[in-house]
Design an enzyme around this catalytic site. Structure first.
Site, PDB file in Angstrom:
ATOM      1  N   HIS A  20       0.823  -1.210   0.000  1.00 33.11           N
ATOM      2  CA  HIS A  20       0.000   0.000   0.000  1.00 33.11           C
ATOM      3  C   HIS A  20       0.858   1.261   0.000  1.00 33.11           C
ATOM      4  CE1 HIS A  20      -4.131   0.984  -0.130  1.00 33.11           C
ATOM      5  NE2 HIS A  20      -4.388   1.186   1.151  1.00 33.11           N
ATOM      6  N   ASN A  68      -6.584   6.505   4.352  1.00 31.90           N
ATOM      7  CA  ASN A  68      -8.009   6.824   4.234  1.00 31.90           C
ATOM      8  C   ASN A  68      -8.320   8.304   4.415  1.00 31.90           C
ATOM      9  OD1 ASN A  68      -8.176   4.072   4.009  1.00 31.90           O
ATOM     10  ND2 ASN A  68      -9.294   3.763   5.905  1.00 31.90           N
ATOM     11  N   ASP A  93      -0.625   2.700  -5.304  1.00 28.37           N
ATOM     12  CA  ASP A  93      -0.633   1.268  -5.595  1.00 28.37           C
ATOM     13  C   ASP A  93      -1.888   0.920  -6.391  1.00 28.37           C
ATOM     14  OD1 ASP A  93      -1.873   2.002  -2.994  1.00 28.37           O
ATOM     15  OD2 ASP A  93      -2.501  -0.089  -2.979  1.00 28.37           O
ATOM     16  N   ASN A 114      -9.196   3.808  -1.094  1.00 34.45           N
ATOM     17  CA  ASN A 114      -9.652   4.794  -0.115  1.00 34.45           C
ATOM     18  C   ASN A 114      -8.840   6.086  -0.112  1.00 34.45           C
ATOM     19  OD1 ASN A 114     -11.860   3.309   0.798  1.00 34.45           O
ATOM     20  ND2 ASN A 114     -10.575   2.121   2.170  1.00 34.45           N
TER      21      ASN A 114
END
Length: 188
Positions: A20, A68, A93, A114
């Site tokens: 991520h 997020n 990513d 997100n």
């Protein structure tokens, strides 16, 4: 022209080398090649740097707000510097690409990402560029969140580094505004 390059990831040592964090990892590599250095900036809740690519001054940003909430940091920087959405490149990513694949696009939805979802919400626009770094998908039945928050397999690291090496030579074209040419090369 691109005035702001945002790398997406999560802060903290436990996330440093996870899939991520491909956006953070790419920006670290790119900034090192320009001779720039990171500074923590509280007003943007991010690590920031200024450097030059193709003789253009560019602001680099790594939000410290967790994935997020990336839009909080990006929104603050965009408002402060009066940057338009189409002057932003977000590096993130991409589950839909195999490890080692890197592609460039403008606009589009968040596809469940997100970090992108929050940036779109804070900008009120999806009209920014995205450099998408492939991380592959987890095996059937595996939890996506666990996959993206884990480190790539040892055999995947060279492919991830290759994707960075593939994209970096086109950053000058991208920053200078010759994005269509860079997109044609990267996406084929």
């Amino acid at each position: 022209m691109i005035k702001l390059i945002v790398g997406l990831g999560n802060p903290g040592r436990q996330y440093e080398k996870t899939r991520h964090n491909a956006g953070f990892l790419f920006l670290d590599d790119l900034l090192a090649s320009t001779g720039g250095s990171w500074q923590l900036d509280g007003k943007f809740q991010a690590f920031v740097a200024e450097s030059a690519i193709a003789y253009q001054k560019v602001l680099f940003l790594k939000p410290e707000t967790f994935m997020n909430r990336s839009g909080q940091s990006v929104g603050k920087a965009v408002r402060y510097y009066k940057i338009q959405p189409d002057e932003i490149l977000v590096v993130h990513d991409e589950l839909d690409f195999a490890v080692g694949v890197v592609k460039l696009k403008k606009g589009g939805g968040h596809a469940g990402h997100n970090g992108l979802r929050d940036i779109i919400a804070h900008l009120g626009s999806n009209d920014f560029y995205r450099l998408r770094i492939g991380i592959g998908r987890p095996a059937a039945g595996k939890v996506v969140a666990d996959y993206v928050l884990s480190e790539p397999a040892k055999a995947e690291w060279p492919l991830l580094e290759d994707s960075f090496a593939l994209a970096k030579p086109y950053m000058g074209q991208i920053v200078s505004g010759d994005i269509a040419a860079a997109m044609n090369k990267l996406n084929t």
